[in-house]
Design a protein around this motif. Structure first.
Motif, PDB file in Angstrom:
ATOM      1  N   ASP A  76       7.420   3.118  15.904  1.00 45.49           N
ATOM      2  CA  ASP A  76       6.823   4.092  14.988  1.00 45.49           C
ATOM      3  C   ASP A  76       7.291   3.886  13.550  1.00 45.49           C
ATOM      4  N   VAL A  77       7.767   2.698  13.224  1.00 44.73           N
ATOM      5  CA  VAL A  77       8.358   2.453  11.912  1.00 44.73           C
ATOM      6  C   VAL A  77       7.393   2.736  10.761  1.00 44.73           C
ATOM      7  N   GLU A  78       6.112   2.452  10.934  1.00 43.61           N
ATOM      8  CA  GLU A  78       5.157   2.696   9.850  1.00 43.61           C
ATOM      9  C   GLU A  78       5.070   4.184   9.511  1.00 43.61           C
TER      10      GLU A  78
ATOM     11  N   PHE B 265       7.471   5.991   1.420  1.00 46.24           N
ATOM     12  CA  PHE B 265       7.292   4.572   1.109  1.00 46.24           C
ATOM     13  C   PHE B 265       6.031   4.032   1.780  1.00 46.24           C
ATOM     14  N   THR B 266       5.485   2.972   1.208  1.00 44.12           N
ATOM     15  CA  THR B 266       4.340   2.299   1.816  1.00 44.12           C
ATOM     16  C   THR B 266       4.745   1.035   2.556  1.00 44.12           C
ATOM     17  N   ALA B 267       5.946   0.498   2.258  1.00 40.00           N
ATOM     18  CA  ALA B 267       6.402  -0.730   2.905  1.00 40.00           C
ATOM     19  C   ALA B 267       7.916  -0.827   2.795  1.00 40.00           C
ATOM     20  N   ALA B 268       8.492  -1.662   3.641  1.00 44.16           N
ATOM     21  CA  ALA B 268       9.929  -1.939   3.595  1.00 44.16           C
ATOM     22  C   ALA B 268      10.149  -3.327   3.020  1.00 44.16           C
ATOM     23  N   ASP B 269      11.261  -3.504   2.319  1.00 46.26           N
ATOM     24  CA  ASP B 269      11.615  -4.824   1.804  1.00 46.26           C
ATOM     25  C   ASP B 269      12.211  -5.690   2.910  1.00 46.26           C
ATOM     26  N   TYR B 270      13.090  -5.074   3.699  1.00 45.91           N
ATOM     27  CA  TYR B 270      13.729  -5.786   4.807  1.00 45.91           C
ATOM     28  C   TYR B 270      13.844  -4.852   6.003  1.00 45.91           C
ATOM     29  N   VAL B 271      13.716  -5.451   7.184  1.00 47.23           N
ATOM     30  CA  VAL B 271      13.976  -4.733   8.433  1.00 47.23           C
ATOM     31  C   VAL B 271      14.980  -5.555   9.231  1.00 47.23           C
TER      32      VAL B 271
END
Length: 208
Positions: A119-121, A129-135
């Motif tokens: 469910d990360v999105e 936020f709309t996006a992550a830089d790093y996961v």
């Protein structure tokens, strides 16, 4: 319960809380309760943590996400290097781990979330936020229930911005077959100074 606040430009600190178990006992308890969701019976080595995070461009990081933070083995290293205005979301299905992180890590940039990496999105959107830089993930993909690994890999590939990366450490190489069709370039190494030795993967999304 929100994380205990402190100044965000200071190193991540811990706060002993009466009745809070030790990280070692909590980690062991988590492994015994949910062995399929905890990759190892002991936390990762300091050397593995440094190598896994070495490629991160902290100056370009506004959102860092971790799956399965456990007792915070990576959390402190991440927070110590993040910018003062960056955010770190730590997602864990184990409520005991989430409670421990909220009670012991004093940094208002951290958001400890009880939930699923699949469910990360939604979780990222819920935090503005709309996006992550790093996961980052240490989830044991080789022992996850059927279909769960694919769902997490799909969601992760969608949530990472162009130019970002998925950082994965594993004790079995199964994750490679999940990463290959979803990312543009993959770097791999092995960290022997860990129990057990770990495969390290850095899966990159191409930039715009």
């Amino acid at each position: 319960m929100p994380p205990i606040s402190t100044t965000s430009d200071a190193p991540a600190a811990t706060l002993p809380v009466r009745g809070t178990p030790s990280p070692w006992s909590l980690f062991l308890k988590g492994f015994l309760k949910h062995p399929a969701m905890v990759g190892s019976i002991i936390p990762s080595s300091a050397k593995l943590v440094r190598r896994m995070l070495a490629p991160v461009d902290w100056s370009a990081t506004k959102l860092f996400v971790e799956y399965g933070p456990g007792v915070g083995t990576f959390s402190r290293a991440i927070l110590d290097q993040m910018a003062p205005d960056a955010v770190y979301i730590a997602i864990d299905t184990n409520a005991d781990f989430v409670r421990y992180l909220r009670q012991t890590i004093r940094d208002d940039r951290m958001r400890a979330v009880h939930g699923s990496a699949a469910d990360v999105e939604r979780i990222v959107a819920d935090h503005g936020f709309t996006a992550a830089d790093y996961v980052l993930s240490g989830l044991p993909f080789s022992t996850l229930p059927a279909g769960v690994g694919d769902a997490i890999a799909d969601a992760t590939a969608r949530v990472i911005r162009p130019g970002g990366a998925f950082l994965v450490y594993q004790f079995a190489p199964k994750i490679a077959e999940l990463l290959a069709p979803r990312f543009d370039a993959i770097d791999h190494s092995v960290e022997w100074w860990n129990i057990p030795p770990a495969n390290l993967y850095w899966a990159h999304r191409a930039g715009d």
